[in-house]
Write a protein that holds these residues in place. Structure first.
Motif, short mmCIF file in Angstrom:
data_model
loop_
_atom_site.label_atom_id
_atom_site.label_comp_id
_atom_site.label_asym_id
_atom_site.label_seq_id
_atom_site.Cartn_x
_atom_site.Cartn_y
_atom_site.Cartn_z
N UNK A 46 0.83 -1.21 0.00
CA UNK A 46 0.00 0.00 0.00
C UNK A 46 0.86 1.26 0.00
N UNK A 47 1.97 1.24 0.72
CA UNK A 47 2.87 2.39 0.71
C UNK A 47 3.45 2.59 -0.68
N UNK A 48 3.75 1.52 -1.37
CA UNK A 48 4.27 1.60 -2.74
C UNK A 48 3.20 2.19 -3.66
N UNK A 49 1.97 1.78 -3.46
CA UNK A 49 0.87 2.32 -4.28
C UNK A 49 0.76 3.83 -4.08
N UNK A 50 0.82 4.25 -2.82
CA UNK A 50 0.76 5.68 -2.52
C UNK A 50 1.98 6.38 -3.12
N UNK A 51 3.13 5.75 -2.97
CA UNK A 51 4.38 6.27 -3.50
C UNK A 51 4.27 6.53 -5.01
N UNK A 52 3.63 5.60 -5.74
CA UNK A 52 3.47 5.73 -7.18
C UNK A 52 2.46 6.81 -7.57
N UNK A 53 1.50 7.10 -6.71
CA UNK A 53 0.49 8.12 -7.02
C UNK A 53 1.02 9.54 -6.82
N UNK A 54 2.02 9.70 -5.99
CA UNK A 54 2.49 11.04 -5.62
C UNK A 54 3.00 11.87 -6.80
N UNK A 55 3.81 11.32 -7.72
CA UNK A 55 4.26 12.16 -8.84
C UNK A 55 3.09 12.74 -9.66
N UNK A 56 2.04 11.94 -9.85
CA UNK A 56 0.87 12.44 -10.58
C UNK A 56 0.19 13.56 -9.80
N UNK A 57 0.10 13.41 -8.51
CA UNK A 57 -0.52 14.43 -7.67
C UNK A 57 0.30 15.72 -7.72
N UNK A 70 7.72 25.20 -2.36
CA UNK A 70 8.30 24.65 -1.13
C UNK A 70 7.52 23.42 -0.66
N UNK A 71 6.19 23.52 -0.68
CA UNK A 71 5.36 22.40 -0.26
C UNK A 71 5.57 21.21 -1.19
N UNK A 72 5.60 21.46 -2.49
CA UNK A 72 5.80 20.38 -3.45
C UNK A 72 7.17 19.73 -3.28
N UNK A 73 8.18 20.54 -3.01
CA UNK A 73 9.53 20.01 -2.79
C UNK A 73 9.58 19.14 -1.54
N UNK A 74 8.83 19.53 -0.51
CA UNK A 74 8.79 18.72 0.72
C UNK A 74 8.14 17.36 0.45
N UNK A 75 7.09 17.36 -0.37
CA UNK A 75 6.42 16.10 -0.71
C UNK A 75 7.39 15.20 -1.47
N UNK A 76 8.09 15.78 -2.44
CA UNK A 76 9.05 15.01 -3.23
C UNK A 76 10.19 14.50 -2.34
N UNK A 77 10.69 15.35 -1.43
CA UNK A 77 11.77 14.93 -0.52
C UNK A 77 11.30 13.80 0.39
N UNK A 78 10.07 13.88 0.89
CA UNK A 78 9.54 12.82 1.75
C UNK A 78 9.38 11.52 0.97
N UNK A 79 8.95 11.63 -0.27
CA UNK A 79 8.81 10.45 -1.13
C UNK A 79 10.19 9.82 -1.35
N UNK A 80 11.19 10.64 -1.63
CA UNK A 80 12.54 10.13 -1.84
C UNK A 80 13.12 9.51 -0.58
N UNK A 81 12.78 10.09 0.57
CA UNK A 81 13.23 9.55 1.85
C UNK A 81 12.68 8.13 2.04
N UNK A 82 11.41 7.94 1.67
CA UNK A 82 10.82 6.61 1.77
C UNK A 82 11.52 5.65 0.80
#
Length: 187
Positions: A46-57, A70-82
């Motif tokens: 499920x985390x992978x599914x969410x991970x895959x949806x984030x770039x589209x979002x 800044x907000x978008x960069x934080x989302x991308x950074x958090x995704x990369x951290x995962x």
């Protein structure tokens, strides 16, 4: 039968029962350990599914909220951290960070009526909410299984067998510090 034969039969019966108990307890511990790993895999799916949806979002939001970089960069950074997390504990921490940044992203989206009405954004938001619900259910099943395993490892007499065969307690999937804070509701 002689008294020696009776004692021998009793001793053999006790040894057989003891061996059956040890084998049964060992098998239960192995089963529980495997269930914990399976439940973690369910969370990971499920985390992978969410991970895959984030770039589209992020792409959808970028078109509407250009100055929210800044907000978008934080989302991308958090995704990369995962993505770079190796252990279950690192993944849990990265997941908590990602959950927090996604919440902030959806809060930012409230300021953009056109974005909130965008079909792609609404579909992605719905898919992410569905995924978040599945993650919550998978976490619950995982924690229930961890509880059962940890109880078996700690409770007498199964703790003796667990110690003999080096079974280790598993960590619970816990909410991050941000997720424990009170939710601010404004009207």
């Amino acid at each position: 039968m002689t008294p020696g034969m009776i004692i021998l039969i009793v001793v053999v019966a006790i040894v057989v029962l003891l061996l059956i108990y040890v084998a049964s307890t060992y098998n239960k511990l192995v089963d529980l350990r495997n269930r914990v790993h399976d439940q973690w895999s369910q969370i990971d799916v499920q985390l992978k599914r969410r991970f895959d949806l984030i770039p589209n979002l992020v792409s959808t939001v970028k078109g509407y909220a250009k100055h929210e970089e800044e907000t978008l960069n934080k989302v991308i950074a958090a995704r990369n951290s995962y993505a770079s997390a190796k252990t279950a504990d690192e993944k849990m921490k990265a997941n908590n960070e990602l959950t927090q940044t996604l919440s902030h992203l959806f809060a930012v989206a409230e300021n953009y009526p056109d974005l909130k009405a965008n079909t792609n954004f609404l579909e992605l938001q719905t898919e992410l909410q569905d995924t978040e619900n599945k993650i919550a259910m998978a976490r619950q099943f995982y924690n229930d299984t961890v509880l059962t395993l940890n109880n078996k490892i700690e409770m007498f007499p199964s703790n003796i067998i667990a110690g003999l065969f080096h079974f280790k307690k598993e960590e619970f999937f816990q909410a991050g510090e941000e997720e424990r804070q009170n939710v601010k509701v404004e009207f």
